[in-house]
Design a protein around this motif. Structure first.
Motif, PDB file in Angstrom:
ATOM      1  N   THR A  17      36.515  59.525   9.458  1.00  0.00           N
ATOM      2  CA  THR A  17      37.156  60.846   9.501  1.00  0.00           C
ATOM      3  C   THR A  17      38.589  60.799  10.023  1.00  0.00           C
ATOM      4  O   THR A  17      39.374  61.682   9.721  1.00  0.00           O
ATOM      5  CB  THR A  17      36.330  61.820  10.367  1.00  0.00           C
ATOM      6  OG1 THR A  17      36.140  61.243  11.647  1.00  0.00           O
ATOM      7  CG2 THR A  17      35.000  62.115   9.704  1.00  0.00           C
ATOM      8  N   ASP A  18      38.924  59.774  10.787  1.00  0.00           N
ATOM      9  CA  ASP A  18      40.296  59.622  11.292  1.00  0.00           C
ATOM     10  C   ASP A  18      41.184  59.142  10.147  1.00  0.00           C
ATOM     11  O   ASP A  18      41.023  58.024   9.643  1.00  0.00           O
ATOM     12  CB  ASP A  18      40.297  58.619  12.450  1.00  0.00           C
ATOM     13  CG  ASP A  18      41.663  58.442  13.091  1.00  0.00           C
ATOM     14  OD1 ASP A  18      42.686  58.505  12.370  1.00  0.00           O
ATOM     15  OD2 ASP A  18      41.706  58.232  14.316  1.00  0.00           O
ATOM     16  N   LYS A  19      42.115  59.972   9.733  1.00  0.00           N
ATOM     17  CA  LYS A  19      42.947  59.685   8.561  1.00  0.00           C
ATOM     18  C   LYS A  19      43.745  58.392   8.708  1.00  0.00           C
ATOM     19  O   LYS A  19      43.850  57.610   7.768  1.00  0.00           O
ATOM     20  CB  LYS A  19      43.889  60.861   8.292  1.00  0.00           C
ATOM     21  CG  LYS A  19      44.666  60.697   7.011  1.00  0.00           C
ATOM     22  CD  LYS A  19      45.476  61.920   6.677  1.00  0.00           C
ATOM     23  CE  LYS A  19      46.241  61.639   5.408  1.00  0.00           C
ATOM     24  NZ  LYS A  19      46.602  62.823   4.690  1.00  0.00           N
TER      25      LYS A  19
END
Length: 163
Positions: free
Chosen positions: A59-61
């Motif tokens: 989820t961390d871009k």
């Protein structure tokens, strides 16, 4: 099939004879391919698969971008090493005067190469307009190739112990 195997072995025999003339120790001829390919598959292959999935799922871009970049850089190297290892494995069998086309190890290796090259084609073609379905197909084809490489290793160990 046996005729094809014999013909292939005969065509590769001059190369195998040259390598035999180098007096490479038998354990290296016998186990060099499995050891080197084991490293490629277990270290590089597992990281390439991990990075590819992390690039899709995390989820961390910033992490996703980094993992996709790792995957993009390392997957072609892994595929190249596997292709070179494939040729080395075939040559090793010829050097040991073993049949080529009669082993499930040969066939799983051949299928893996086809899967990896198909996956490369998907990627290099930009997933034909960045289509989500082709990106998903790429992820699952790559995973299938990696799982088949693990099965391939089991067949290879069995083959190596039988020679």
């Amino acid at each position: 099939m046996e005729r094809l195997s014999t013909s292939l072995s005969q065509s590769l025999e001059p190369i195998a004879a040259w390598f035999r003339s180098l007096n490479v120790p038998e354990p290296i001829v016998h186990w060099g391919h499995p050891v080197m390919m084991g490293i490629v598959v277990l270290v590089l292959g597992s990281y390439v698969a991990y990075a590819g999935w992390q690039g899709r799922l995390v989820t961390d871009k910033d992490v996703a971008i980094a993992k996709r970049a790792d995957h993009r850089k390392l997957a072609p190297l892994m595929t190249g090493f596997i292709a070179l290892g494939y040729t080395g494995g075939v040559l090793s069998l010829v050097m040991q005067k073993q049949p080529i086309l009669q082993s499930p190890h040969f066939w799983t290796g051949s299928i893996v190469l086809v899967l990896l090259f198909l996956n490369s084609l998907l990627s290099k073609a930009g997933f034909w307009g960045n289509k989500a379905s082709l990106r998903m197909a790429h992820a699952y084809l790559g995973s299938l190739a990696f799982l088949l490489l693990l099965v391939h290793g089991v067949f290879g160990l069995k083959l190596g112990l039988s020679i």
